[in-house]
Design a protein around this motif. Structure first.
Motif, PDB file in Angstrom:
ATOM      1  N   THR A  28       0.878  -0.760   0.339  1.00  0.00           N
ATOM      2  CA  THR A  28       0.077  -0.347   0.019  1.00  0.00           C
ATOM      3  C   THR A  28       0.641   1.543  -0.359  1.00  0.00           C
ATOM      4  O   THR A  28       1.586   1.112   0.777  1.00  0.00           O
ATOM      5  CB  THR A  28      -1.128  -0.051   1.255  1.00  0.00           C
ATOM      6  OG1 THR A  28      -1.963  -0.796   1.227  1.00  0.00           O
ATOM      7  CG2 THR A  28      -1.903   0.899   1.474  1.00  0.00           C
ATOM      8  N   LEU A  29       0.768   2.479  -1.529  1.00  0.00           N
ATOM      9  CA  LEU A  29       2.047   3.033  -1.212  1.00  0.00           C
ATOM     10  C   LEU A  29       0.684   4.429  -0.919  1.00  0.00           C
ATOM     11  O   LEU A  29      -0.637   5.165  -1.178  1.00  0.00           O
ATOM     12  CB  LEU A  29       2.142   3.157  -2.042  1.00  0.00           C
ATOM     13  CG  LEU A  29       2.317   1.990  -2.816  1.00  0.00           C
ATOM     14  CD1 LEU A  29       3.311   2.212  -4.475  1.00  0.00           C
ATOM     15  CD2 LEU A  29       4.328   1.828  -1.935  1.00  0.00           C
ATOM     16  N   ARG A  30       1.117   5.661   0.109  1.00  0.00           N
ATOM     17  CA  ARG A  30      -0.031   6.513   0.394  1.00  0.00           C
ATOM     18  C   ARG A  30       1.341   8.083  -0.322  1.00  0.00           C
ATOM     19  O   ARG A  30       2.785   8.319  -0.521  1.00  0.00           O
ATOM     20  CB  ARG A  30       0.597   6.516   1.327  1.00  0.00           C
ATOM     21  CG  ARG A  30      -0.873   5.062   1.935  1.00  0.00           C
ATOM     22  CD  ARG A  30      -1.019   5.766   3.151  1.00  0.00           C
ATOM     23  NE  ARG A  30      -2.569   4.802   3.501  1.00  0.00           N
ATOM     24  CZ  ARG A  30      -2.050   3.351   4.336  1.00  0.00           C
ATOM     25  NH1 ARG A  30      -0.377   3.184   4.230  1.00  0.00           N
ATOM     26  NH2 ARG A  30      -2.849   2.773   4.602  1.00  0.00           N
ATOM     27  N   GLY A  31       0.539   8.659  -0.635  1.00  0.00           N
ATOM     28  CA  GLY A  31       1.548  10.332  -0.854  1.00  0.00           C
ATOM     29  C   GLY A  31       2.045  10.194  -2.308  1.00  0.00           C
ATOM     30  O   GLY A  31       2.323   9.998  -2.905  1.00  0.00           O
ATOM     31  N   ALA A  32       3.820  10.548  -1.644  1.00  0.00           N
ATOM     32  CA  ALA A  32       4.750  10.312  -2.620  1.00  0.00           C
ATOM     33  C   ALA A  32       5.818   9.860  -3.043  1.00  0.00           C
ATOM     34  O   ALA A  32       4.907   9.967  -4.347  1.00  0.00           O
ATOM     35  CB  ALA A  32       6.394  12.094  -1.476  1.00  0.00           C
ATOM     36  N   ARG A  33       5.155   8.532  -2.568  1.00  0.00           N
ATOM     37  CA  ARG A  33       5.203   7.165  -3.135  1.00  0.00           C
ATOM     38  C   ARG A  33       4.437   6.798  -3.977  1.00  0.00           C
ATOM     39  O   ARG A  33       4.731   6.330  -4.718  1.00  0.00           O
ATOM     40  CB  ARG A  33       5.534   6.180  -1.241  1.00  0.00           C
ATOM     41  CG  ARG A  33       6.624   6.260  -0.794  1.00  0.00           C
ATOM     42  CD  ARG A  33       7.105   5.461   0.613  1.00  0.00           C
ATOM     43  NE  ARG A  33       6.526   3.524  -0.079  1.00  0.00           N
ATOM     44  CZ  ARG A  33       7.691   2.750  -0.223  1.00  0.00           C
ATOM     45  NH1 ARG A  33       8.950   3.809  -0.487  1.00  0.00           N
ATOM     46  NH2 ARG A  33       7.365   2.058  -0.561  1.00  0.00           N
ATOM     47  N   ALA A  34       3.296   6.704  -4.047  1.00  0.00           N
ATOM     48  CA  ALA A  34       2.340   7.140  -4.266  1.00  0.00           C
ATOM     49  C   ALA A  34       2.196   7.284  -5.902  1.00  0.00           C
ATOM     50  O   ALA A  34       2.367   6.820  -6.924  1.00  0.00           O
ATOM     51  CB  ALA A  34       1.062   7.560  -3.966  1.00  0.00           C
ATOM     52  N   ALA A  35       2.936   8.688  -5.532  1.00  0.00           N
ATOM     53  CA  ALA A  35       3.067   9.905  -7.146  1.00  0.00           C
ATOM     54  C   ALA A  35       3.602   8.772  -7.368  1.00  0.00           C
ATOM     55  O   ALA A  35       4.141   8.779  -8.648  1.00  0.00           O
ATOM     56  CB  ALA A  35       3.320  11.122  -6.895  1.00  0.00           C
ATOM     57  N   LYS A  36       5.037   9.027  -7.449  1.00  0.00           N
ATOM     58  CA  LYS A  36       6.058   7.985  -7.473  1.00  0.00           C
ATOM     59  C   LYS A  36       5.787   7.234  -8.307  1.00  0.00           C
ATOM     60  O   LYS A  36       7.074   6.839  -9.453  1.00  0.00           O
ATOM     61  CB  LYS A  36       6.776   7.682  -6.722  1.00  0.00           C
ATOM     62  CG  LYS A  36       9.328   7.510  -7.490  1.00  0.00           C
ATOM     63  CD  LYS A  36      10.153   7.855  -6.295  1.00  0.00           C
ATOM     64  CE  LYS A  36      10.725   7.238  -6.827  1.00  0.00           C
ATOM     65  NZ  LYS A  36      12.504   7.132  -5.896  1.00  0.00           N
ATOM     66  N   PHE A  37       5.291   5.588  -7.836  1.00  0.00           N
ATOM     67  CA  PHE A  37       5.078   5.023  -8.682  1.00  0.00           C
ATOM     68  C   PHE A  37       3.482   4.933  -9.749  1.00  0.00           C
ATOM     69  O   PHE A  37       4.480   4.354 -10.720  1.00  0.00           O
ATOM     70  CB  PHE A  37       4.195   4.079  -7.590  1.00  0.00           C
ATOM     71  CG  PHE A  37       3.251   2.967  -7.768  1.00  0.00           C
ATOM     72  CD1 PHE A  37       4.126   1.602  -8.692  1.00  0.00           C
ATOM     73  CD2 PHE A  37       2.153   3.158  -8.347  1.00  0.00           C
ATOM     74  CE1 PHE A  37       3.689   0.500  -9.262  1.00  0.00           C
ATOM     75  CE2 PHE A  37       1.747   1.197  -9.134  1.00  0.00           C
ATOM     76  CZ  PHE A  37       2.390   0.245  -9.500  1.00  0.00           C
ATOM     77  N   LEU A  38       3.502   5.502  -9.555  1.00  0.00           N
ATOM     78  CA  LEU A  38       2.086   5.866 -10.979  1.00  0.00           C
ATOM     79  C   LEU A  38       3.059   6.439 -11.841  1.00  0.00           C
ATOM     80  O   LEU A  38       3.217   6.170 -13.109  1.00  0.00           O
ATOM     81  CB  LEU A  38       0.833   7.323  -9.855  1.00  0.00           C
ATOM     82  CG  LEU A  38       0.221   6.948  -9.293  1.00  0.00           C
ATOM     83  CD1 LEU A  38      -0.594   7.366  -8.426  1.00  0.00           C
ATOM     84  CD2 LEU A  38      -0.937   4.878 -10.306  1.00  0.00           C
ATOM     85  N   GLY A  39       3.602   7.067 -11.720  1.00  0.00           N
ATOM     86  CA  GLY A  39       5.115   8.343 -12.600  1.00  0.00           C
ATOM     87  C   GLY A  39       5.880   7.001 -13.274  1.00  0.00           C
ATOM     88  O   GLY A  39       5.943   6.845 -14.391  1.00  0.00           O
ATOM     89  N   GLU A  40       6.158   5.218 -12.401  1.00  0.00           N
ATOM     90  CA  GLU A  40       7.011   4.673 -13.060  1.00  0.00           C
ATOM     91  C   GLU A  40       6.234   3.467 -14.226  1.00  0.00           C
ATOM     92  O   GLU A  40       5.987   2.992 -14.604  1.00  0.00           O
ATOM     93  CB  GLU A  40       7.448   3.832 -11.832  1.00  0.00           C
ATOM     94  CG  GLU A  40       8.863   4.831 -11.697  1.00  0.00           C
ATOM     95  CD  GLU A  40      10.017   4.019 -10.367  1.00  0.00           C
ATOM     96  OE1 GLU A  40       9.875   2.874 -10.397  1.00  0.00           O
ATOM     97  OE2 GLU A  40      10.430   4.423  -9.394  1.00  0.00           O
ATOM     98  N   ILE A  41       4.785   3.588 -13.104  1.00  0.00           N
ATOM     99  CA  ILE A  41       4.218   2.818 -14.167  1.00  0.00           C
ATOM    100  C   ILE A  41       3.572   3.115 -15.176  1.00  0.00           C
ATOM    101  O   ILE A  41       3.587   2.211 -16.592  1.00  0.00           O
ATOM    102  CB  ILE A  41       3.019   2.391 -13.332  1.00  0.00           C
ATOM    103  CG1 ILE A  41       2.262   1.155 -13.558  1.00  0.00           C
ATOM    104  CG2 ILE A  41       1.850   3.453 -13.376  1.00  0.00           C
ATOM    105  CD1 ILE A  41       3.024   0.202 -12.843  1.00  0.00           C
ATOM    106  N   THR A  42       3.650   4.614 -15.615  1.00  0.00           N
ATOM    107  CA  THR A  42       3.408   4.761 -17.047  1.00  0.00           C
ATOM    108  C   THR A  42       4.631   4.675 -18.142  1.00  0.00           C
ATOM    109  O   THR A  42       4.486   4.491 -19.163  1.00  0.00           O
ATOM    110  CB  THR A  42       2.640   6.559 -16.612  1.00  0.00           C
ATOM    111  OG1 THR A  42       3.456   6.803 -15.843  1.00  0.00           O
ATOM    112  CG2 THR A  42       1.461   6.179 -16.002  1.00  0.00           C
ATOM    113  N   ALA A  43       5.762   4.101 -17.170  1.00  0.00           N
ATOM    114  CA  ALA A  43       7.019   4.972 -18.205  1.00  0.00           C
ATOM    115  C   ALA A  43       7.378   3.593 -18.486  1.00  0.00           C
ATOM    116  O   ALA A  43       8.656   3.108 -19.340  1.00  0.00           O
ATOM    117  CB  ALA A  43       7.952   5.696 -17.907  1.00  0.00           C
ATOM    118  N   GLY A  44       7.254   2.590 -17.956  1.00  0.00           N
ATOM    119  CA  GLY A  44       7.700   1.471 -17.917  1.00  0.00           C
ATOM    120  C   GLY A  44       7.141   0.182 -18.444  1.00  0.00           C
ATOM    121  O   GLY A  44       5.426  -0.115 -18.115  1.00  0.00           O
ATOM    122  N   ASP A  45       7.557  -1.326 -17.963  1.00  0.00           N
ATOM    123  CA  ASP A  45       6.919  -2.329 -17.944  1.00  0.00           C
ATOM    124  C   ASP A  45       5.991  -2.776 -16.727  1.00  0.00           C
ATOM    125  O   ASP A  45       6.302  -3.132 -15.482  1.00  0.00           O
ATOM    126  CB  ASP A  45       7.643  -3.609 -18.367  1.00  0.00           C
ATOM    127  CG  ASP A  45       7.241  -5.177 -18.534  1.00  0.00           C
ATOM    128  OD1 ASP A  45       6.001  -5.206 -18.595  1.00  0.00           O
ATOM    129  OD2 ASP A  45       7.041  -6.004 -17.457  1.00  0.00           O
TER     130      ASP A  45
END
Length: 74
Positions: A28-45
């Motif tokens: 479970t990711l919240r805040g800045a970690r969630a935002a960073k994850f969402l940025g990575e998920i759109t950029a890669g596999d």
């Protein structure tokens, strides 16, 4: 090495991201970690990114374990 499978994620209304592996919540990711994850998920596999974020990926010692006498099937 095969690619990881069985991952999905859900973004909740409050911005929380839940990563699911084989039907169970793995992270479970919240805040800045969630935002960073969402940025990575759109950029890669997606599967590889989710595996990395949950820690459910190969660690590099599989070859050593396969060669251990206990795993030789004797």
């Amino acid at each position: 090495m095969s690619a990881p499978t069985g991952f999905s994620y859900r973004q909740r209304g409050d911005g929380t991201v839940v990563i699911i592996h084989r039907g169970k919540a793995a992270a479970t990711l919240r805040g800045a970690r969630a935002a960073k994850f969402l940025g990575e998920i759109t950029a890669g596999d997606e599967q590889l990114v989710m595996a990395r974020w949950t820690g459910a990926y190969k660690f590099g010692n599989e070859r050593q374990a396969r060669q251990h006498p206990r795993n030789q099937g004797r």
